[in-house]
Write a protein that holds these residues in place. Structure first.
Motif, short mmCIF file in Angstrom:
data_model
loop_
_atom_site.label_atom_id
_atom_site.label_comp_id
_atom_site.label_asym_id
_atom_site.label_seq_id
_atom_site.Cartn_x
_atom_site.Cartn_y
_atom_site.Cartn_z
N ILE A 8 9.57 5.63 -9.10
CA ILE A 8 8.31 4.93 -8.80
C ILE A 8 8.15 3.70 -9.71
O ILE A 8 8.05 3.83 -10.93
N PRO A 9 8.13 2.49 -9.15
CA PRO A 9 7.93 1.27 -9.96
C PRO A 9 6.48 1.17 -10.45
O PRO A 9 5.53 1.30 -9.67
N ILE A 10 6.36 0.93 -11.75
CA ILE A 10 5.05 0.88 -12.40
C ILE A 10 4.94 -0.40 -13.22
O ILE A 10 5.91 -0.85 -13.83
N ALA A 15 -3.36 7.98 -8.60
CA ALA A 15 -3.89 7.96 -9.96
C ALA A 15 -3.76 9.33 -10.61
O ALA A 15 -3.39 9.45 -11.79
N VAL A 16 -4.05 10.37 -9.86
CA VAL A 16 -3.98 11.73 -10.40
C VAL A 16 -2.53 12.14 -10.67
O VAL A 16 -2.25 12.80 -11.67
N ARG A 17 -1.60 11.74 -9.81
CA ARG A 17 -0.19 12.05 -10.05
C ARG A 17 0.30 11.44 -11.36
O ARG A 17 1.08 12.07 -12.09
N VAL A 18 -0.13 10.24 -11.66
CA VAL A 18 0.23 9.62 -12.94
C VAL A 18 -0.49 10.31 -14.09
O VAL A 18 0.11 10.63 -15.13
N GLU A 30 0.82 -1.22 0.00
CA GLU A 30 0.00 0.00 0.00
C GLU A 30 0.85 1.27 0.00
O GLU A 30 0.37 2.35 0.36
N ALA A 31 2.12 1.19 -0.41
CA ALA A 31 2.96 2.38 -0.48
C ALA A 31 2.39 3.37 -1.49
O ALA A 31 1.81 2.99 -2.51
N THR A 32 2.58 4.66 -1.22
CA THR A 32 2.09 5.72 -2.11
C THR A 32 3.26 6.52 -2.67
O THR A 32 4.37 6.50 -2.13
N ILE A 33 3.00 7.24 -3.75
CA ILE A 33 4.04 8.06 -4.36
C ILE A 33 4.55 9.10 -3.38
O ILE A 33 5.77 9.27 -3.21
N ALA A 34 3.64 9.79 -2.72
CA ALA A 34 4.05 10.83 -1.78
C ALA A 34 4.86 10.25 -0.62
O ALA A 34 5.87 10.83 -0.20
N GLY A 35 4.43 9.09 -0.12
CA GLY A 35 5.15 8.45 0.97
C GLY A 35 6.55 8.02 0.57
O GLY A 35 7.51 8.15 1.33
N ILE A 36 6.67 7.50 -0.65
CA ILE A 36 7.98 7.10 -1.17
C ILE A 36 8.90 8.30 -1.31
O ILE A 36 10.07 8.28 -0.89
N HIS A 37 8.40 9.37 -1.89
CA HIS A 37 9.24 10.55 -2.08
C HIS A 37 9.63 11.20 -0.76
O HIS A 37 10.76 11.71 -0.62
#
Length: 508
Positions: free
Chosen positions: A92-94, A243-246, A21-28
């Motif tokens: 970010i892994p996609i 989803a919006v960040r992508v 459940e990691a998020t982009i913001a949390g990763i950055h």
């Protein structure tokens, strides 16, 4: 060597970062605090794919791993150490559906005939992701030729992709492989495609957010086509924000896809600015009961939909029940089914150049290198007119679509609506192999034939087990407004939960 040692040291600091459940913001944020590397993320998600995709729960969602993913991650880490992030998706892994072209990897479209088909360049959306710093770590399974919204099975990968919330049940299709992999946290976010329902349907079945944009806001270049009047590609994610960040990265004009010219004046400067937790207040949402009559809906899904409406109202939205689109069923017929696959697919094969083993759809049919369930569909497509616009029912089809657009807009204008709402499915995910039981898929009714945008949003779990979701449909280019409503609802309810059996892996 100094850089590699630094990376190794950094990876040791990353060991406690949770991938589930990691998020982009949390990763950055973790990267900026000096506790996380892209290399750690890539290795961690590759380990999860190894542990959970073909083993353990065995959701069978991945066709191929990107052999360059780790090298890309280490390169990004070296840049970060010197000058910071390269873009908004740095590291970010996609996972992307295997009908997107990615230079250096084959694009099979799920069919054995194209298992070794290497495209000459990236799809536009892939190019934008890579420029933003994303790392494509794998390509996911799909319903072969993106041809089914009911299941995800292909001739490239034996067996069905399975729903991580209950592996006896379908992922929906055709982007079911992407949905299953992202729901199980095999990557951070994913890309799917949607011709009739195939981003939004699998998102609903896997408790994800899925966006089908306005036709013309996102490029189809480098995506293997099914029917270009309907084809759209876009993100699938565990949160609205991700989803919006992508989406913010991939949306916009592409000279290789003329339909996107409209986005030059219609694209918002930033879709992230619409992520307001108070966005529900004052929004007028029309409830389209036509698409979920109580007597033709599963009782548990129906109850979830009513609860979602109640929650939207409590969040400040104004719900309008008196919404009806006249003649909706007959307008949805869109005339005789007109198959566009032959023309569109032949054009895609031509774009591959001399390296392509196959030059036409007929060549693929002759090869017999495809799943048997597809044979009739491929033969029917090959036997149809060469140019879809020459079909005797083409004008009727286009007129019905325009009438549907006009009626939706007239209803929305007359009631001053910001969006329409309805469930993505009126029944839980079916058991794999059950093609006769009730399915209740509503996703093909409004957005694909009109080209209007729609977003699927998790609304809970029927029988407390099976993910369910609703859809918001808006006017053309109203994505920002839809994102705001979806985000406000998500922040109020927090329905998303990880499937059981896909826990964090212990450090090796």
């Amino acid at each position: 060597m100094l850089v590699l040692n630094a990376c190794a040291s950094q990876e040791e600091k990353s060991a406690d970062f949770p991938l589930v459940e990691a998020t982009i913001a949390g990763i950055h944020e973790a990267m900026e605090n000096g506790g996380l590397t892209a290399a750690y993320l890539v290795q961690g998600y590759l380990d999860r794919i190894e542990a959970y995709d073909k083993q353990g729960p065995s959701i069978n969602s991945i066709i191929i791993i990107n052999p360059e993913a780790m090298a890309t991650a280490r390169y990004l880490d070296s840049i970060y150490a010197e000058s910071g992030m390269v873009g908004p998706l740095h590291g970010i892994p996609i996972i992307v559906k295997d009908n997107y072209d990615y230079f250096g990897m084959p694009t099979s479209n799920g069919t054995l005939a194209l298992k070794d088909s290497y495209p000459p360049d990236d799809a536009f959306q892939i190019k934008k992701l890579r420029e933003a710093g994303a790392i494509i770590i794998a390509k996911s399974n799909l319903a072969e030729f993106a041809s089914s919204g009911e299941f995800s099975v292909s001739s490239v990968l034996p067996g069905y992709s399975r729903n991580p919330y209950d592996t006896r049940r379908t992922t929906a299709g055709s982007s079911g492989g992407t949905a299953a992999s992202i729901a199980a946290s095999l990557a951070v976010v994913g890309l799917g495609t949607d011709t009739g329902s195939s981003i939004r349907g699998p998102s609903a079945h896997q408790a994800l957010v899925g966006i089908r944009s306005t036709m013309g806001l996102t490029s189809r270049d480098g995506i293997v086509p099914l029917a270009l009047t309907n084809d759209v590609g876009g993100p699938m994610a565990r949160t609205v924000e991700d989803a919006v960040r992508v989406f913010n990265v991939i949306a916009g004009y592409d000279e290789a896809d003329p339909v996107t010219e409209a986005s030059i004046v219609s694209r918002e400067e930033s879709y992230i600015s619409f992520l307001d937790p108070d966005a529900l207040k004052g929004k007028r949402i029309g409830v389209l009961h036509q698409l979920f009559p109580e007597n033709d809906s599963d009782s548990s899904v129906y109850a979830l939909m009513l609860k979602a409406l109640e929650d939207l109202n409590q969040g400040g939205a104004i719900l309008i029940d008196s919404v009806k689109i006249d003649d909706l069923d007959s307008l949805n017929e869109s005339g005789t089914r007109i198959r566009q696959l032959k023309r569109d697919y032949n054009a895609y094969l031509a774009s591959l150049g001399d390296s392509s083993r196959f030059k036409t759809l007929q060549d693929i049919i002759d090869s017999e290198e495809y799943h048997p369930y597809l044979e009739k569909r491929l033969l029917d497509a090959q036997g149809d007119v060469d140019v879809p616009e020459d079909h005797p029912d083409w004008d009727k089809n286009m007129a019905l679509r325009q009438t549907l657009r006009d009626r939706i807009l007239a209803v929305m204008d007359s009631l001053n609506l910001d969006a329409l709402i309805y469930p993505s499915f009126t029944y839980p995910p079916r058991l794999i192999g059950d093609l006769n039981g009730p399915r209740g898929d509503t996703s093909g009714k409004l957005s694909p034939p009109t080209g209007f945008p729609a977003i699927a949003v998790p609304m809970g779990y029927s029988y407390d087990k099976y993910p369910a979701g609703f859809q918001l449909l808006g006017r053309p280019y109203s994505e920002g407004l839809l994102f705001g409503i979806a985000y406000g609802y998500e922040q109020q309810t927090n329905h998303r939960r990880a499937p059981e059996g896909f826990d964090e892996l212990t450090s090796k």
